[in-house]
Each structure stands twice: as C-alpha cells, then as structure tokens.
Motif scaffolding. Structure first.
Motif, PDB file in Angstrom:
ATOM      1  N   PHE A 188       0.834  -1.188   0.000  1.00 58.21           N
ATOM      2  CA  PHE A 188       0.000   0.000   0.000  1.00 58.21           C
ATOM      3  C   PHE A 188       0.876   1.247   0.000  1.00 58.21           C
ATOM      4  O   PHE A 188       1.840   1.337   0.760  1.00 58.21           O
ATOM      5  N   TYR A 189       0.532   2.195  -0.878  1.00 57.81           N
ATOM      6  CA  TYR A 189       1.277   3.442  -1.002  1.00 57.81           C
ATOM      7  C   TYR A 189       0.307   4.612  -0.937  1.00 57.81           C
ATOM      8  O   TYR A 189      -0.831   4.516  -1.379  1.00 57.81           O
ATOM      9  N   GLU A 190       0.798   5.732  -0.399  1.00 61.91           N
ATOM     10  CA  GLU A 190       0.018   6.964  -0.422  1.00 61.91           C
ATOM     11  C   GLU A 190       0.646   7.891  -1.452  1.00 61.91           C
ATOM     12  O   GLU A 190       1.877   8.031  -1.515  1.00 61.91           O
ATOM     13  N   VAL A 191      -0.189   8.514  -2.289  1.00 64.98           N
ATOM     14  CA  VAL A 191       0.290   9.488  -3.269  1.00 64.98           C
ATOM     15  C   VAL A 191       0.607  10.778  -2.525  1.00 64.98           C
ATOM     16  O   VAL A 191      -0.277  11.393  -1.940  1.00 64.98           O
ATOM     17  N   VAL A 192       1.894  11.155  -2.507  1.00 62.55           N
ATOM     18  CA  VAL A 192       2.348  12.332  -1.763  1.00 62.55           C
ATOM     19  C   VAL A 192       2.394  13.580  -2.651  1.00 62.55           C
ATOM     20  O   VAL A 192       2.045  14.667  -2.224  1.00 62.55           O
ATOM     21  N   LYS A 193       2.832  13.396  -3.903  1.00 63.26           N
ATOM     22  CA  LYS A 193       3.022  14.537  -4.802  1.00 63.26           C
ATOM     23  C   LYS A 193       2.853  14.091  -6.237  1.00 63.26           C
ATOM     24  O   LYS A 193       3.239  12.981  -6.591  1.00 63.26           O
ATOM     25  N   ILE A 194       2.281  14.975  -7.065  1.00 62.47           N
ATOM     26  CA  ILE A 194       2.136  14.739  -8.500  1.00 62.47           C
ATOM     27  C   ILE A 194       2.683  15.972  -9.225  1.00 62.47           C
ATOM     28  O   ILE A 194       2.292  17.084  -8.920  1.00 62.47           O
ATOM     29  N   ALA A 195       3.573  15.737 -10.168  1.00 64.23           N
ATOM     30  CA  ALA A 195       4.131  16.841 -10.958  1.00 64.23           C
ATOM     31  C   ALA A 195       4.196  16.403 -12.422  1.00 64.23           C
ATOM     32  O   ALA A 195       4.146  15.227 -12.733  1.00 64.23           O
ATOM     33  N   PHE A 196       4.328  17.398 -13.302  1.00 64.89           N
ATOM     34  CA  PHE A 196       4.478  17.132 -14.727  1.00 64.89           C
ATOM     35  C   PHE A 196       5.643  17.929 -15.252  1.00 64.89           C
ATOM     36  O   PHE A 196       5.897  19.050 -14.810  1.00 64.89           O
ATOM     37  N   GLY A 197       6.327  17.377 -16.261  1.00 67.62           N
ATOM     38  CA  GLY A 197       7.362  18.104 -16.967  1.00 67.62           C
ATOM     39  C   GLY A 197       8.672  18.050 -16.288  1.00 67.62           C
ATOM     40  O   GLY A 197       9.648  18.571 -16.534  1.00 67.62           O
TER      41      GLY A 197
END
Length: 157
Positions: A148-157
């Motif tokens: 199980f993982y928690e999404v901490v950060k989402i970035a693009f580019g």
C-alpha cells in the motif's frame, strides 16, 4: 496499427539507438563477416558464425525500432498539468508500512528504466496509480503480496 505512447525523450532515445545501429554497428558487423570469410572454411569458422549471429540481432533490432518509431504517439509532458496521475506524471509515493518515499515517472513501455525512476504505463504500480490524486492510497498487487502506497506529490514536466 496500434499507437505506442511515449515521451519526446523516449522517442529521441530510440531514434539515437536506431541511428547508431545503422551507422556504426551494421557496417562493423559487415566488416567482421568479410574478415571472417577471408579465414577460409566457413563451416568451422566461429568468428564467421558469431558475426552472422550479431548481424541477425542487429537487423532484427533495426526492424523492431523502425516499427516502434513509426507507431509512436509522442506526448509532450511539459504541456501537461493537473492533480490526477496520468501518462507522463512524476509521482512521489510513500510506502504505508515504512514511510519510505519513492518517485517515479510514468512513461511508455519502450522507455521504462526502473533505475532511472521511469516505470512503464503497463506496470502494475502505474496501472494502480492512474486517475489517483494526492492523499489517495493505492494497493499494488505484487508477487510477494499487496503493498500500500500513499500518493504524496504529482508533478508534470
């Protein structure tokens, strides 16, 4: 003809490999075959057989790369944004058991490189992440059991 999603960097890498195979490897193996032929009896000439095998591999890889490149659907990740995970996203995950963080970019099948932090869109972890947002928990079914993982950060580019 099924399109193959990939980043611009992934396409450039495949094109560089194709160029190298055509301009360096192919001529080198042709020279090696020619030199091996000069040694006489081809039936017991290990150098000749090795060079022919290498030539077969190179020609097969050239055909494979030409096919992939012709079907490439380049997605410019620098123009992407948003708060949900999708192709091209750079996602930071926290392992819910150890709190250890890992960062991955979701890329095309032919440009995946786990050591460089690039995972294939078709990998189990990427499939579990698609459509998720920061704070969401994802379950990844692995051979050793579910993680199980928690999404901490989402970035693009």
């Amino acid at each position: 003809m099924e399109k193959v999603p990939m980043t611009a960097d992934g396409l450039r890498s495949l094109e560089d490999e194709l160029k190298s195979l055509k301009s360096k490897d192919r001529p080198a193996v042709i020279r090696a075959i020619s030199e091996a032929r000069e040694h006489g009896d081809l039936s017991e000439n290990a150098e000749y057989h090795a060079a022919r095998e290498r030539q077969s591999f190179i020609e097969g890889r050239i055909k494979e790369l030409e096919d992939i490149i012709s079907r490439a659907d380049v997605i410019d990740v620098s123009k992407l944004s948003g708060d949900t995970v999708r192709f091209g996203a750079i996602v930071t995950l926290a392992d819910e058991d150890t709190d250890e963080e890992q960062t991955y970019q979701i890329v095309g099948v032919h440009e995946a490189d786990l050591k460089a932090g690039r995972i294939s869109i078709s990998s189990p972890i990427a499939r579990a992440l698609i459509g998720k947002s920061v704070g969401d928990t994802v379950e990844v079914k692995a051979p050793g059991g579910s993680k199980f993982y928690e999404v901490v950060k989402i970035a693009f580019g």
